[in-house]
Design an enzyme around this catalytic site. Structure first.
Site, mmCIF file in Angstrom:
data_model
loop_
_atom_site.group_PDB
_atom_site.id
_atom_site.type_symbol
_atom_site.label_atom_id
_atom_site.label_comp_id
_atom_site.label_asym_id
_atom_site.label_seq_id
_atom_site.Cartn_x
_atom_site.Cartn_y
_atom_site.Cartn_z
ATOM 1 C CG ASP A 119 -4.303 -17.789 3.167
ATOM 2 O OD1 ASP A 119 -3.969 -16.608 3.380
ATOM 3 O OD2 ASP A 119 -4.104 -18.362 2.084
ATOM 4 C CG ASP A 127 -3.110 -21.237 -0.466
ATOM 5 O OD1 ASP A 127 -2.194 -20.569 0.066
ATOM 6 O OD2 ASP A 127 -3.983 -20.716 -1.186
ATOM 7 C CG ASP A 133 0.314 -20.492 4.028
ATOM 8 O OD1 ASP A 133 0.424 -19.443 4.677
ATOM 9 O OD2 ASP A 133 -0.312 -20.566 2.956
#
Length: 911
Positions: free
Chosen positions: A340, A649, A653
């Site tokens: 990410d 996070d 996800d």
């Protein structure tokens, strides 16, 4: 209970709600915009749609989970051995084997037993209560009772209780980071959006279950509840995404099958020989028991668990917390890290990186919200704010026309309010300017005109200590520029000619090409009395432009480089815009070549799975992606042979974290849903920690291979010792080793030193090697040959010791003890050779103090086994004379010293 399989935004008879007016959406759900639903209609809808909550699948019973552990092939053959021992009245052997089976099953059960908290964490994020309009009256009801068509009201701090189409939005901003990956709160509006396929993050007239209102007020019509919401869709993806087996688990399973096949083959050979030679069936069963015990490394599951536990403790000391032991080694196999952007590769703190004021461009130094930094011109000179009047005025306006505050929390600088506004406050603080200082000088606010998504500006009507009045404003550069009559440069207002506009637009384009979000600052003097509060920003003067971004972490570039050197690709997968993501990827070394591609979620929607698999090997960035996209990307990588680590996070996800070979969640900014779905949690949210964990994972796997080599060499030695007896002793062979002697070697005299191999330090080239292939055999690199050759050599000298004792007319117990002691000494010599892929002559024996301690402990316990009455009773040993003991020790050293010497001289890698 079955989880519904219908997903949000599936094909409908009517267009999606964001493409229609609020009134049309209300009509679809039979909602009166002024009065909401009637109580009767709400009850009917409740019966039709069910409660507004997420549904969990059936939980696995701990009892059945425990029984699952006995499906291990290694344990199955041990259980067969225990049953045969019991049947032939070898009760001590049967109990010992059964205890080993039980211990291994319990350890595996405790490792795997953890409550499925992911969906529970999703439920915890839901709003407990909601403000609903029923029968024309606003009432507060449990969120679980909300139905499609209900009219909800929100204010700052509220959790949105269901998916809604906004009907009213007054400065409404919603934090959707956990769901979409957006790093800033999203400003909402009520206008229809034409694109029916627009990504979730761009549905600005929609609100989603479990997201938080950060500013303003709003109302909305519920369009979906429970499992039909976007969060419900993620819950369904999580429920259906299976945890893949780790490469280590697959290798251990394959090893188990090899060992079982070898054990059965050896048993079949021995029984065949026995039948041919007319042996008694009971004797053949006893031999089968010995061989099955000898062929299986009983301590393997236990040692693997212990070594992984030790590795997880080392990782935790480096801010990587392993939630699943198997993930510890998986990191060492990782070939691609899907990371990410926000908070992992970047600081998750918006920062002014460049500024343009009065025709001059400045680079801004410093990190995040820390007010230490400076403005530096193209020649590298720091700005003297007392002399740079244009810059000072721009920063004063930026700090004053602002709703954010710079505060200190636990000794660290932080921002309260919108992160972008906070970046302007921090930029001003770097040269000593602030809103408080202006107020101390009696600058007063006469009237405020808040930001909203329609105006895209915020402005204040202020009065200076001298009595002059100004309108000060900040907002989107295109909006400010369209309302400007001039540009402030060098202490004077210059008309906004076409040439001047082109110059300003060039600055905006330059900032944009650097992936900087731009924010313009302007003013207008209002002493002339011409001031229209309904449209205050008329004939304003542009004074400057800020270039803002969430900058990369300082250490990330080196970490990405280290990963590349280790043969590991880093791929950015983010919900942010492609242009921003690409710029960050280029800055930190993820995208270094033109042939590395950038793809958006919209691109992925046009690709088949096969096309995606063709794309992923060269992809550097995937931007504006949804949870489904992340799942497809991970699956495509796995289908092309990659071992994928996925970081994240947010709630969005979670499915991909579960699907990946190893999911890595952020410990600081991560949601509980992400953490519970991941195998590894970064306690510092730092990408470089992943690279450190990869090194540790590789070290652990190397050490596990060393253990496998040590343990299986002992197994080959034990099996071959018995086979030599059957082949060479004719029709009435004697057993050189008893089953309990074999167990003792596997678990104590050899097992303890082998376990100490888990403490070996990393090899010097560990991060220069390429990742192991997903399907690489555990015996790769000549390990199989080394195990067979060393094991047969040890077996030969052990049988020789046994046969020599018999030739000296010693009793059977003494002869068996000599074979037993020879194998034990041989393995203690061999453990020093198993430490390295070269030879024991090239590695100091003192490099692993724990190994020396383990060898000492093994010798002490072996002495107890040989020289005490308890050892005689349990193992069937006999005390040896010093001469016999030294003779066994000398003979036992020959296989390791001779074979290592040959390898050293001739360089045979397979030896």
């Amino acid at each position: 209970m079955t989880v519904p399989t219908e997903t949000p935004n599936a094909t409908r008879a009517t267009p999606p709600p964001w493409t229609r007016t609020a009134e049309t959406v209300g009509a679809t759900h039979q909602t009166d915009i002024d009065h909401g639903l009637t109580t009767a209609l709400a009850a009917k809808k409740q019966a039709e749609h069910g409660p507004n909550k997420l549904v969990e699948g059936d939980a696995v019973s701990p009892f059945f989970l425990f029984l699952e552990q006995f499906k291990s092939p290694l344990l199955i053959i041990l259980m067969i051995g225990a049953a045969i021992s019991f049947y032939t009245q070898h009760y001590v052997d049967a109990v010992a084997i059964a205890v080993i089976v039980l211990i291994n099953a319990v350890i595996s059960f405790l490792q795997e037993y953890r409550a499925a908290q992911s969906l529970a964490a999703l439920k915890d994020m839901a709003a407990p209560m909601a403000m609903v309009k029923r029968d024309g009256t606003w009432i507060e009801i449990p969120a679980v009772d909300i139905v499609p068509g209900d009219l909800l009201r929100f204010k700052a701090g509220d959790i949105i209780a269901a998916d809604v189409r906004f009907t009213d939005a007054a400065r409404l901003a919603v934090d959707e980071a956990a769901l979409t990956g957006e790093s800033e709160p999203v400003d909402k509006h009520t206008l229809p959006i034409e694109d029916a396929n627009i990504v979730l993050a761009d549905r600005l007239n929609m609100g989603f279950m479990s997201t938080k209102v950060t500013n303003g007020t709003g109302e909305g019509i519920v369009t979906a509840t429970g499992m039909q919401t976007e969060v419900g869709h993620i819950a369904h993806l999580m429920a259906t995404a299976e945890d893949p087996k780790t490469p280590l688990q697959l290798r251990i399973e394959k090893l188990s099958k090899v060992l079982i096949g070898a054990a059965l083959a050896v048993v079949a050979v021995v029984i065949g020989i026995g039948i041919f030679q007319g042996m008694d069936m009971t004797e053949m069963l006893n031999t089968a028991i010995s061989l099955s015990v000898a062929a299986i490394p009983e301590g393997l599951p236990t040692v693997v668990t212990i070594v992984l536990t030790l590795g997880s403790q080392r990782m935790a000391s480096n801010n990587a917390l392993a939630r699943k032991l198997s993930s510890v080694e998986t990191l060492g196999t990782t070939s691609v890290i899907c990371s990410d952007k926000t908070g992992t590769l970047t600081q998750n703190q918006m920062q002014v990186m460049r500024a343009w004021a009065g025709g001059k461009t400045w680079d801004v130094t410093g990190e995040g919200f820390d007010p230490n930094g400076a403005f530096v011109d193209a020649q590298g000179n720091e700005a003297d704010i007392r002399k740079e009047f244009d810059l000072r005025q721009m920063l004063n306006i930026s700090a004053y026309c602002n709703d954010a505050d710079l505060v200190t929390v636990d000794g660290r600088a932080s921002v309260q309010g919108n992160p972008t506004e906070g970046a302007l406050v921090v930029a001003a603080a770097k040269v000593g300017l602030s809103r408080d200082r202006l107020r101390e000088r009696n600058v007063q606010t006469l009237e405020s005109f808040p930001f909203d998504s329609t105006r895209k500006m915020m402005s204040l009507h202020v009065q200076t200590p001298s009595g002059e009045k100004f309108l000060v404003a900040k907002g989107a550069p295109d909006v400010i520029l369209n309302r400007a009559k001039g540009v402030w440069m060098n202490g004077a207002v210059h008309p906004l000619t076409d040439a001047m506009r082109a110059e300003v637009e060039a600055v905006i384009d330059d900032f944009g090409s650097r992936a900087l979000r731009t924010l313009a600052v302007a003013y207008r003097q209002t002493d002339d009395g011409i001031f229209d509060p309904t449209d205050p920003e008329q004939d304003i003067v542009l004074i400057g432009i800020h270039g803002i971004m969430d900058p990369p972490r300082p250490e990330v570039r080196d970490a990405v480089s280290d990963a590349t050197s280790a043969g590991i690709r880093t791929v950015m997968i983010t919900g942010d815009h492609a242009k921003t993501a690409q710029a960050i990827a280029e800055q930190i070394g993820i995208k270094t070549r033109d042939d590395q591609t950038v793809h958006t979620g919209a691109d992925l929607d046009q690709m088949s799975d096969e096309q995606l698999e063709a794309v992923v090997p060269n992809a550097a960035v995937f931007a504006r992606v949804t949870p489904e996209h992340k799942l497809r990307i991970v699956s495509a990588m796995q289908n092309t042979g990659e071992v994928a680590a996925m970081t994240g996070d947010g709630v969005n996800d979670a499915p991909a974290l579960r699907k990946a070979d190893i999911g890595v969640a952020m410990g600081i900014t991560g949601t509980s849903v992400a953490k519970d779905s991941a195998a590894l949690v970064l306690l510092d949210d730092n990408f470089s920690t992943i690279v450190k964990a990869v090194k540790e994972g590789r070290r652990i796997y190397d050490n596990l291979l060393k253990f496998v080599r040590q343990a299986l060499t002992a197994n080959v030695a034990e099996v071959s010792t018995i086979l030599f007896a059957f082949i060479l002793m004719g029709a009435d062979p004697l057993m050189p080793l008893t089953p309990l002697m074999i167990l003792w070697v596997n678990l104590v005299s050899d097992g303890i030193p082998a376990l100490a191999l888990g403490f070996e330090k990393a090899e010097g080239d560990i991060m220069q090697r390429k990742p192991r292939a997903r399907d690489e055999d555990i015996f790769a690199g000549g390990l199989k040959q080394r195990i067979l050759i060393r094991g047969l050599a040890v077996g030969a000298v052990s049988y020789w010791a046994f046969q020599e004792a018999l030739s000296l007319n010693l009793d059977l117990e003494t002869a068996q003890t000599m074979a037993f002691v020879t194998i034990m000494f041989a393995q203690l010599w061999h453990v020093f050779d198993a430490r390295t892929t070269t030879t024991l002559f090239r590695k100091s024996p003192f490099g692993n103090p724990k190994l020396l301690m383990a060898v000492g402990l093994s010798l002490a316990l072996s002495a107890v086994a040989v020289f005490t009455p308890l050892g005689h009773f349990v193992l069937g040993t006999a005390s040896l004379t010093p001469q016999l003991l030294l003779g066994c020790a000398f003979v036992a050293a020959l296989p390791t010293l001779v074979l290592s010497g040959l390898k050293e001289i001739f360089g045979w890698s397979w030896l």
